[in-house]
Design a protein around this motif. Sequence first.
Motif, PDB file in Angstrom:
ATOM      1  N   GLY A  15       0.785  -1.229   0.000  1.00  0.00           N
ATOM      2  CA  GLY A  15       0.000   0.000   0.000  1.00  0.00           C
ATOM      3  C   GLY A  15       0.808   1.266   0.000  1.00  0.00           C
ATOM      4  N   GLU A  17       3.104   3.874  -2.218  1.00  0.00           N
ATOM      5  CA  GLU A  17       3.479   4.257  -3.570  1.00  0.00           C
ATOM      6  C   GLU A  17       4.254   5.568  -3.535  1.00  0.00           C
ATOM      7  OE1 GLU A  17      -0.102   4.469  -5.799  1.00  0.00           O
ATOM      8  OE2 GLU A  17      -0.483   2.308  -5.727  1.00  0.00           O
ATOM      9  N   VAL A  29       2.430   8.220  -0.947  1.00  0.00           N
ATOM     10  CA  VAL A  29       1.039   7.805  -0.851  1.00  0.00           C
ATOM     11  C   VAL A  29       0.975   6.494  -0.076  1.00  0.00           C
ATOM     12  CG1 VAL A  29      -1.020   7.083  -2.110  1.00  0.00           C
ATOM     13  CG2 VAL A  29       0.431   8.914  -3.029  1.00  0.00           C
ATOM     14  N   SER A  31      -1.635   4.019   0.579  1.00  0.00           N
ATOM     15  CA  SER A  31      -2.989   3.654   0.169  1.00  0.00           C
ATOM     16  C   SER A  31      -3.494   2.411   0.892  1.00  0.00           C
ATOM     17  CB  SER A  31      -3.027   3.422  -1.346  1.00  0.00           C
ATOM     18  OG  SER A  31      -2.103   2.420  -1.718  1.00  0.00           O
ATOM     19  N   PRO A  34      -7.734   3.167   3.960  1.00  0.00           N
ATOM     20  CA  PRO A  34      -8.678   4.083   3.313  1.00  0.00           C
ATOM     21  C   PRO A  34      -8.789   5.438   4.002  1.00  0.00           C
ATOM     22  CG  PRO A  34      -9.618   1.882   3.497  1.00  0.00           C
ATOM     23  CD  PRO A  34      -8.342   1.867   4.276  1.00  0.00           C
ATOM     24  N   ALA A  38      -5.813   9.462  -1.256  1.00  0.00           N
ATOM     25  CA  ALA A  38      -5.050   8.838  -2.331  1.00  0.00           C
ATOM     26  C   ALA A  38      -4.050   9.792  -2.960  1.00  0.00           C
ATOM     27  CB  ALA A  38      -6.003   8.308  -3.397  1.00  0.00           C
ATOM     28  N   GLY A  40      -1.978  11.753  -1.372  1.00  0.00           N
ATOM     29  CA  GLY A  40      -0.736  11.746  -0.604  1.00  0.00           C
ATOM     30  C   GLY A  40      -0.200  13.126  -0.318  1.00  0.00           C
TER      31      GLY A  40
END
Length: 659
Positions: A15, A17, A29, A31, A34, A38, A40
């Motif tokens: 999760g 990135e 980010v 992720s 939730p 998204a 970031g």
Amino acid sequence: MNDLAVIAWPDRPAGVELPVPADGPVRLVVSGVPLLAAVGRPLVDVFTSVDQRARSSAGHVRSAIGERLRLRSTSVAGDTVEIVQGDVLTGLEVTSRLRRLGPRAFTGWHTVRNVGARTVVLTAVTGAGLLVGEEHVGGARLSWAESGWLAENRWRIEPLRERVPEVNLPLHGQDGRASWGVTSHGAWSTGDHLPMGVLSADGGAVAFEIESSGPWHWELGESLDGVHVTALGPTGARHGFAVPLAPGREWAGTPVTVAWSSDGHDAAVGALIGARRAHRLVDLGALPVVYNDFMNTLMGDPTAERLHPLVDAAADAGAEVFCVDAGWFAADGDWWHTVGEWREAAGRFPDGLAAVLDRIRTHGMLPGLWVEPEVVGVASPVRDALPEEAFLRRDGSRVVEHDRYHLDLRHPAAVAHLDAVVDRLVADYGIGFLKLDYNIDPGADTALVGHAHAYREWLTGLVARHPGLILENCASGAMRADPALLRVSHLQSTSDQQDFRRYPPIAAAAPMTIPPEQAGNWAYPAPEMTGAETAFAMLAGITGRLYLSGFLHRLRPEQRALVHEAVELHKRWRRSIAESVPSWPLGLPGWSDSAVALRLDGPDGALLAVWSRGHDAEIRVAGQLVQLYPVSAPAWPTEPGLLHLPAGYDARLFLVTPI
């Protein structure tokens, strides 16, 4: 975001990135939860005395340099990805390193280097930035903690909107300017607050902590995209931090660890504990039970006559280390302003300190000593034996705090002095345990930050030079119980609190920031205690790292039996505790709660520790309870799914088994 690419990071935490926008800096980010937006946040923000924010606010967000950073290169080595970005205007180059610490955690740190032609004065470098999505802000909760001498680990969980009020930013069409923050100002890195926070909601939870042994800061603020969280080390605005970076010079920022879970608050804390264990630099070894003669016992006034019965009783109780605490170096009780030389006092030990330590070894225990290495008393002979530059100074003079000078371990003479002290104690006395205390706060400045880095390097070198030497980190109890020092320490004192009735909330909340196997929870039974109070006092030690004290030889037989039972039980469970994940069936303990509970889920089963503090209470439990301690004490009333706690001070440890 018009991304050009996502930086490849093999085996990265699930999760995470690192997108690279075409017209902006690398972003972070997360992720996997939730709760987080998204979009970031930028990977790092950098502030100087000249280049501050691209948009004015009270927070450490949207720095001018941070927005100008552009990707130059990336590389991967093992679990660590390295990202280099540069700013052509200032000539600053930022190397960011992110290291994987398990499936749901990483730590990140940033080094700023001046590759330009002019000196730049650095005033802040962020460690990590997170963004709570706007759709989750209303239901999000924030966990943060105050902490002080004798009253550590006072956590509170409150709606995020308590700290970041809703002001209808869409109507104004721009990001907010306000900021709310938590700050540690001086050398006691956990003396006012803890360098950690947790954000949780129905969409999971994310936890973060700052790896600083000096000043640090974290803050909240709101943008159109949500509530941003920024964690960092020292800042110019709050700590007077300023580092001139001449061409070719660099500065390493403060690391920040981030962990998360889709299963909620306690699971995110569990992921963070796993990261701490993966990040630790020392091997904890056999996790020995330590007896220390200070707390509610000799209180810094040891003699051979006073120590002998304590040594015998500690060995009989099952202690594996015996530490002679403060005062062994002092001719009288007024030793505060004379410390620094660390040589035994004439008269305290008629046959010499070595004879006392030999008695400890004869009983099969490892001998230890108390030292406060970073200070030199104003009346110490060491004060004139070291150069002026070996001490922390301001405006050309030594800093004086409570009749003590403070060494500056950036200077080789200060390091050489401490190396010689420890080498002599090991060679002359054969000590295997050092309690390293820290009882003054010289205040925050740039020099202190450098010293804190150097002190950790000294500890790392100490362990390498003396394999097997056990180091306890102490600072008036737990005033410097930060992640940076936990990485290089075997044991962390959790408090100086001498009232056994006030210890449970400290010990039960300690695993929020200290892995249980490092949490040195004092257990100090006293002859005037009832049997129930004796068990109450011992339970904290069983569930952490048992740190024994008290006049054990004066206890009644039934009290001694409770102490011996506690030590044996702790030894049976300590390996499982060292792999356990904590949770709090009653929520994080309040300072005045009438009932306190801590659950530890380890490979050998789930332990549930419960303290009753004066009033009837009850706790819901999922599973069947088997009473482990005290094994012969009356059982507390139960009914399906419910445990009833009696009035008065009493405690129990249970094994929780499935129904």
